[in-house]
Design a protein around this motif. Structure first.
Motif, PDB file in Angstrom:
ATOM      1  N   HIS A   1      -9.754 -18.156   8.370  1.00  0.00           N
ATOM      2  CA  HIS A   1      -8.935 -18.587   9.510  1.00  0.00           C
ATOM      3  C   HIS A   1      -9.383 -19.964   9.987  1.00  0.00           C
ATOM      4  O   HIS A   1      -8.804 -20.515  10.912  1.00  0.00           O
ATOM      5  CB  HIS A   1      -9.172 -17.639  10.709  1.00  0.00           C
ATOM      6  CG  HIS A   1      -8.531 -16.315  10.587  1.00  0.00           C
ATOM      7  ND1 HIS A   1      -9.247 -15.156  10.413  1.00  0.00           N
ATOM      8  CD2 HIS A   1      -7.234 -15.954  10.622  1.00  0.00           C
ATOM      9  CE1 HIS A   1      -8.408 -14.136  10.351  1.00  0.00           C
ATOM     10  NE2 HIS A   1      -7.182 -14.587  10.468  1.00  0.00           N
TER      11      HIS A   1
ATOM     12  N   TYR B   1       0.858  -1.190   0.000  1.00  0.00           N
ATOM     13  CA  TYR B   1       0.000   0.000   0.000  1.00  0.00           C
ATOM     14  C   TYR B   1       0.890   1.233   0.000  1.00  0.00           C
ATOM     15  O   TYR B   1       2.119   1.128  -0.136  1.00  0.00           O
ATOM     16  CB  TYR B   1      -0.958  -0.041   1.200  1.00  0.00           C
ATOM     17  CG  TYR B   1      -2.134  -0.968   0.969  1.00  0.00           C
ATOM     18  CD1 TYR B   1      -3.113  -0.643   0.030  1.00  0.00           C
ATOM     19  CD2 TYR B   1      -2.269  -2.154   1.670  1.00  0.00           C
ATOM     20  CE1 TYR B   1      -4.203  -1.484  -0.194  1.00  0.00           C
ATOM     21  CE2 TYR B   1      -3.353  -3.003   1.449  1.00  0.00           C
ATOM     22  CZ  TYR B   1      -4.311  -2.661   0.516  1.00  0.00           C
ATOM     23  OH  TYR B   1      -5.382  -3.489   0.286  1.00  0.00           O
TER      24      TYR B   1
ATOM     25  N   GLU C   1     -14.065 -14.831   4.641  1.00  0.00           N
ATOM     26  CA  GLU C   1     -14.317 -15.340   6.008  1.00  0.00           C
ATOM     27  C   GLU C   1     -15.767 -15.797   6.224  1.00  0.00           C
ATOM     28  O   GLU C   1     -16.447 -15.283   7.119  1.00  0.00           O
ATOM     29  CB  GLU C   1     -14.016 -14.228   7.025  1.00  0.00           C
ATOM     30  CG  GLU C   1     -12.611 -13.702   6.979  1.00  0.00           C
ATOM     31  CD  GLU C   1     -11.654 -14.519   7.845  1.00  0.00           C
ATOM     32  OE1 GLU C   1     -12.075 -15.550   8.415  1.00  0.00           O
ATOM     33  OE2 GLU C   1     -10.489 -14.122   7.915  1.00  0.00           O
TER      34      GLU C   1
ATOM     35  N   LEU D   1       3.204  -6.328   1.636  1.00  0.00           N
ATOM     36  CA  LEU D   1       2.498  -7.354   2.404  1.00  0.00           C
ATOM     37  C   LEU D   1       3.013  -8.731   1.994  1.00  0.00           C
ATOM     38  O   LEU D   1       3.149  -9.643   2.807  1.00  0.00           O
ATOM     39  CB  LEU D   1       0.995  -7.295   2.119  1.00  0.00           C
ATOM     40  CG  LEU D   1       0.243  -6.057   2.578  1.00  0.00           C
ATOM     41  CD1 LEU D   1      -1.170  -6.053   2.017  1.00  0.00           C
ATOM     42  CD2 LEU D   1       0.209  -6.018   4.099  1.00  0.00           C
TER      43      LEU D   1
ATOM     44  N   PRO E   1      -1.822 -15.016   8.759  1.00  0.00           N
ATOM     45  CA  PRO E   1      -2.161 -14.288   9.980  1.00  0.00           C
ATOM     46  C   PRO E   1      -2.987 -13.041   9.687  1.00  0.00           C
ATOM     47  O   PRO E   1      -3.021 -12.575   8.543  1.00  0.00           O
ATOM     48  CB  PRO E   1      -0.794 -13.894  10.562  1.00  0.00           C
ATOM     49  CG  PRO E   1       0.230 -14.586   9.753  1.00  0.00           C
ATOM     50  CD  PRO E   1      -0.390 -15.090   8.494  1.00  0.00           C
ATOM     51  N   SER E   2      -3.603 -12.513  10.725  1.00  0.00           N
ATOM     52  CA  SER E   2      -4.365 -11.277  10.596  1.00  0.00           C
ATOM     53  C   SER E   2      -3.449 -10.178  10.053  1.00  0.00           C
ATOM     54  O   SER E   2      -2.307 -10.043  10.494  1.00  0.00           O
ATOM     55  CB  SER E   2      -4.884 -10.908  11.987  1.00  0.00           C
ATOM     56  OG  SER E   2      -5.735  -9.824  11.862  1.00  0.00           O
ATOM     57  N   GLY E   3      -3.936  -9.455   9.049  1.00  0.00           N
ATOM     58  CA  GLY E   3      -3.134  -8.378   8.470  1.00  0.00           C
ATOM     59  C   GLY E   3      -2.165  -8.833   7.396  1.00  0.00           C
ATOM     60  O   GLY E   3      -1.385  -8.038   6.863  1.00  0.00           O
ATOM     61  N   SER E   4      -2.191 -10.129   7.031  1.00  0.00           N
ATOM     62  CA  SER E   4      -1.229 -10.619   6.031  1.00  0.00           C
ATOM     63  C   SER E   4      -1.676 -10.304   4.605  1.00  0.00           C
ATOM     64  O   SER E   4      -0.908 -10.494   3.661  1.00  0.00           O
ATOM     65  CB  SER E   4      -1.013 -12.128   6.194  1.00  0.00           C
ATOM     66  OG  SER E   4      -2.238 -12.823   6.045  1.00  0.00           O
ATOM     67  N   GLY E   5      -2.938  -9.850   4.438  1.00  0.00           N
ATOM     68  CA  GLY E   5      -3.359  -9.423   3.103  1.00  0.00           C
ATOM     69  C   GLY E   5      -4.419 -10.298   2.445  1.00  0.00           C
ATOM     70  O   GLY E   5      -4.598 -10.243   1.227  1.00  0.00           O
ATOM     71  N   LYS E   6      -5.157 -11.068   3.235  1.00  0.00           N
ATOM     72  CA  LYS E   6      -6.170 -11.962   2.650  1.00  0.00           C
ATOM     73  C   LYS E   6      -7.251 -11.165   1.913  1.00  0.00           C
ATOM     74  O   LYS E   6      -7.585 -11.476   0.771  1.00  0.00           O
ATOM     75  CB  LYS E   6      -6.794 -12.848   3.745  1.00  0.00           C
ATOM     76  CG  LYS E   6      -5.778 -13.769   4.422  1.00  0.00           C
ATOM     77  CD  LYS E   6      -6.410 -14.695   5.441  1.00  0.00           C
ATOM     78  CE  LYS E   6      -6.945 -13.962   6.665  1.00  0.00           C
ATOM     79  NZ  LYS E   6      -5.896 -13.273   7.458  1.00  0.00           N
ATOM     80  N   SER E   7      -7.789 -10.154   2.597  1.00  0.00           N
ATOM     81  CA  SER E   7      -8.835  -9.347   1.944  1.00  0.00           C
ATOM     82  C   SER E   7      -8.247  -8.584   0.759  1.00  0.00           C
ATOM     83  O   SER E   7      -8.906  -8.408  -0.264  1.00  0.00           O
ATOM     84  CB  SER E   7      -9.448  -8.357   2.930  1.00  0.00           C
ATOM     85  OG  SER E   7      -9.973  -9.049   4.025  1.00  0.00           O
ATOM     86  N   THR E   8      -7.009  -8.155   0.914  1.00  0.00           N
ATOM     87  CA  THR E   8      -6.339  -7.443  -0.190  1.00  0.00           C
ATOM     88  C   THR E   8      -6.229  -8.363  -1.408  1.00  0.00           C
ATOM     89  O   THR E   8      -6.505  -7.943  -2.539  1.00  0.00           O
ATOM     90  CB  THR E   8      -4.934  -6.984   0.265  1.00  0.00           C
ATOM     91  OG1 THR E   8      -5.086  -6.111   1.383  1.00  0.00           O
ATOM     92  CG2 THR E   8      -4.185  -6.290  -0.865  1.00  0.00           C
TER      93      THR E   8
HETATM   94  N1  LIG Z   1      -6.811   0.517   1.418  1.00  0.00           N
HETATM   95  C1  LIG Z   1      -5.761   0.342   2.223  1.00  0.00           C
HETATM   96  N2  LIG Z   1      -4.789   1.282   2.336  1.00  0.00           N
HETATM   97  C2  LIG Z   1      -3.747   1.100   3.131  1.00  0.00           C
HETATM   98  N3  LIG Z   1      -3.531   0.001   3.882  1.00  0.00           N
HETATM   99  C3  LIG Z   1      -4.456  -0.967   3.814  1.00  0.00           C
HETATM  100  C4  LIG Z   1      -5.610  -0.855   2.986  1.00  0.00           C
HETATM  101  N4  LIG Z   1      -6.350  -1.991   3.129  1.00  0.00           N
HETATM  102  C5  LIG Z   1      -5.685  -2.764   4.004  1.00  0.00           C
HETATM  103  N5  LIG Z   1      -4.545  -2.154   4.413  1.00  0.00           N
HETATM  104  C6  LIG Z   1      -3.551  -2.728   5.354  1.00  0.00           C
HETATM  105  O1  LIG Z   1      -2.965  -3.849   4.712  1.00  0.00           O
HETATM  106  C7  LIG Z   1      -2.781  -4.916   5.652  1.00  0.00           C
HETATM  107  C8  LIG Z   1      -3.506  -6.164   5.175  1.00  0.00           C
HETATM  108  O2  LIG Z   1      -4.920  -5.972   5.289  1.00  0.00           O
HETATM  109  P1  LIG Z   1      -5.965  -7.099   4.881  1.00  0.00           P
HETATM  110  O3  LIG Z   1      -7.292  -6.618   5.341  1.00  0.00           O
HETATM  111  O4  LIG Z   1      -5.797  -7.421   3.444  1.00  0.00           O
HETATM  112  O5  LIG Z   1      -5.460  -8.325   5.770  1.00  0.00           O
HETATM  113  P2  LIG Z   1      -6.226  -9.649   6.208  1.00  0.00           P
HETATM  114  O6  LIG Z   1      -5.228 -10.767   6.122  1.00  0.00           O
HETATM  115  O7  LIG Z   1      -7.479  -9.793   5.415  1.00  0.00           O
HETATM  116  O8  LIG Z   1      -6.548  -9.338   7.729  1.00  0.00           O
HETATM  117  P3  LIG Z   1      -7.664  -9.965   8.721  1.00  0.00           P
HETATM  118  O9  LIG Z   1      -7.361 -11.428   8.858  1.00  0.00           O
HETATM  119  O10 LIG Z   1      -7.418  -9.217   9.993  1.00  0.00           O
HETATM  120  O11 LIG Z   1      -8.998  -9.677   8.093  1.00  0.00           O
HETATM  121  C9  LIG Z   1      -3.257  -4.383   6.991  1.00  0.00           C
HETATM  122  O12 LIG Z   1      -2.137  -3.919   7.701  1.00  0.00           O
HETATM  123  C10 LIG Z   1      -4.188  -3.256   6.619  1.00  0.00           C
HETATM  124  O13 LIG Z   1      -4.192  -2.274   7.620  1.00  0.00           O
END
Ligand SMILES: Nc1ncnc2c1ncn2[C@@H]1O[C@H](COP(=O)(O)OP(=O)(O)OP(=O)(O)O)[C@@H](O)[C@H]1O
Length: 205
Positions: free
Chosen positions: A184, A14, A152, A20, A39-46
């Motif tokens: 998860h 980002y 999820e 990520l 793990p949480s924050g590893s970028g799954k939703s991204t």
């Molecule tokens: N639009 C954005 N701009 C900047 N940073 C972002 C954006 N979207 C997500 N992030 C950051 O990127 C990282 C990954 O976020 P993401 O939601 O993809 O992780 P995740 O694995 O799905 O997390 P979780 O398991 O907690 O849902 C996080 O640190 C989040 O704060």
């Protein structure tokens, strides 16, 4: 050629410039469920957003073969409390201009597929968590089948409800969709055919 999605040398950072993950490769195939774990924050939703084409990856390529439409199933079901299950599946078709009769016939057949036919007339506000989550899958399928992105799906459900949702996801894949599921949930991960482990992709940074 059947639908599939190739991820080649994928990396994403980002605006803060911190990656990520990097150098990720995977093939998501028709008829198979790919778990996206880490793990949480590893970028799954991204990664789901990159697969959808809503976020452009910083590096690498997403190559979509025979993907004409995509469905997105959000983590928390969203619906209109007084509208019925049938209404929820018909609505996306009506918005796209399907005649009402055709939309209803198709919606009824989809509800049958997802084991929701018995509650077609129930208002959304009276559904259990598992029923609401299965309805989200059924609603997504009403207008898209090639690529199904599911965030999820079992996170807020008890085990019994989670299993009914997992069965619906398997059903989707059996119908030929490319299915990607961020999760998860170890039980869900175990029934998936392929796994993208973002913890490993993070090791490539
Ligand atoms: N639009 C954005 N701009 C900047 N940073 C972002 C954006 N979207 C997500 N992030 C950051 O990127 C990282 C990954 O976020 P993401 O939601 O993809 O992780 P995740 O694995 O799905 O997390 P979780 O398991 O907690 O849902 C996080 O640190 C989040 O704060």
């Amino acid at each position: 050629m059947t639908s599939h999605v190739e991820l080649r040398d994928l990396g994403h950072a980002y605006d803060n410039g911190h990656f990520l993950f990097r150098h990720g490769n995977a093939d998501l195939k028709s008829g198979r469920i790919t778990a996206i774990v880490g793990p949480s924050g590893s970028g799954k939703s991204t990664l789901l957003a990159i697969l959808a084409g809503w976020v452009a990856p910083t590096e690498g390529e997403v190559i979509r073969h025979e993907i004409k439409d995509l469905g997105w199933v959000p983590q928390l079901p969203i619906g209109v409390s007084r509208r019925t299950v049938l209404d929820h599946v018909m609505l996306p078709m009506l918005i796209r201009g399907f005649p009402r009769r055709r939309a209803q016939v198709r919606a009824e057949s989809i509800l049958q597929e997802f084991g929701l036919a018995d509650i077609a007339d129930k208002p959304y506000g009276q559904l259990s968590g598992g029923e609401a989550q299965r309805l989200m899958l059924a609603r997504a399928v009403a207008t898209a089948r090639d690529l199904m992105l599911v965030d999820e799906p079992t996170a807020s459900l008890d085990r019994a409800s989670a299993r009914t949702v997992i069965a619906s996801i398997r059903h989707l894949a059996m119908q030929g969709s490319v299915v990607a599921v961020a999760t998860h949930d170890l039980e869900l991960r175990d029934v998936c055919d392929d796994v993208i482990d973002l913890g490993r992709w993070a090791d490539n940074i």
